[in-house]
Design a protein around this motif. Sequence first.
Motif, PDB file in Angstrom:
ATOM      1  N   ARG A 168     134.528 125.654   2.169  1.00 39.68           N
ATOM      2  CA  ARG A 168     134.372 126.991   1.587  1.00 39.68           C
ATOM      3  C   ARG A 168     134.878 128.037   2.569  1.00 39.68           C
ATOM      4  N   ARG A 169     135.376 129.118   2.015  1.00 44.57           N
ATOM      5  CA  ARG A 169     135.791 130.246   2.849  1.00 44.57           C
ATOM      6  C   ARG A 169     134.546 130.817   3.507  1.00 44.57           C
ATOM      7  N   THR A 170     134.596 130.938   4.811  1.00 42.28           N
ATOM      8  CA  THR A 170     133.438 131.373   5.572  1.00 42.28           C
ATOM      9  C   THR A 170     133.896 132.236   6.746  1.00 42.28           C
ATOM     10  N   PRO A 171     133.295 133.396   6.938  1.00 42.16           N
ATOM     11  CA  PRO A 171     133.620 134.188   8.129  1.00 42.16           C
ATOM     12  C   PRO A 171     133.167 133.446   9.389  1.00 42.16           C
ATOM     13  N   HIS A 172     133.969 133.538  10.448  1.00 38.39           N
ATOM     14  CA  HIS A 172     133.626 132.827  11.678  1.00 38.39           C
ATOM     15  C   HIS A 172     133.816 133.679  12.926  1.00 38.39           C
ATOM     16  N   SER A 173     134.525 134.762  12.849  1.00 45.91           N
ATOM     17  CA  SER A 173     134.750 135.746  13.923  1.00 45.91           C
ATOM     18  C   SER A 173     135.575 135.242  15.107  1.00 45.91           C
ATOM     19  N   PHE A 174     136.270 134.129  14.968  1.00 48.89           N
ATOM     20  CA  PHE A 174     137.166 133.667  16.027  1.00 48.89           C
ATOM     21  C   PHE A 174     138.532 134.324  15.868  1.00 48.89           C
ATOM     22  N   GLY A 175     139.196 134.562  16.971  1.00 52.38           N
ATOM     23  CA  GLY A 175     140.602 134.939  16.939  1.00 52.38           C
ATOM     24  C   GLY A 175     141.403 133.645  16.865  1.00 52.38           C
TER      25      GLY A 175
END
Length: 194
Positions: A168-175
């Motif tokens: 699933r599309r999930t925010p992760h905050s990695f560059g």
Amino acid sequence: MIIVRAQPADLPRLLRFRKDAASWLQPQGIDQWSQPFPASNIAASIEAGEVFLFKEDQALDAVATVTLDRTIDPELLDLWTPEEQAERALYVHKLVVDRQHAGRDLGGRILDWAGDLAARQGERWLRLDAWTTNTRLHRYYLDHGFHHVRTTQDPNEVSGWLAQRLARRTPHSFGDLTGVSPVGANKPERKIGP
């Protein structure tokens, strides 16, 4: 924090991740990763573009790693049913977080990134196998949205606890500096590597 693909020069760091994790697990009575792992296997995964490093900065040492591919470990092939094998899935291997960075759910964020990548590339599942006797690790994965599929009864299979969760599309905050891009509408991509 950024994500980069591992390069051949990163092999010693990847081997140290594994050794350090085994040293941490041993006093807890867990023999996971206590046997040496062939460096050539890790080198082949690096060459295939399947090994990812997580760093606080490009110039700093990696604080975590994960290997992602679409290949079921040959030793575990018969544990996944033919129907499951036919489904599109991304497989998580060798997820390790340096102990100095433990306790911040970095591993959970890495799993979210992997699930996001799987979804962007058209996979249905994010799957993994875990050390059969490491119940603490099983609980960790269950707490991060995985569902236990089955555990092998073969006493010779040490990594036979299978789990999966929907990609699933999930925010992760990695560059994300890996260069791995989403699947094009008309051109499904099956490889993680270049």
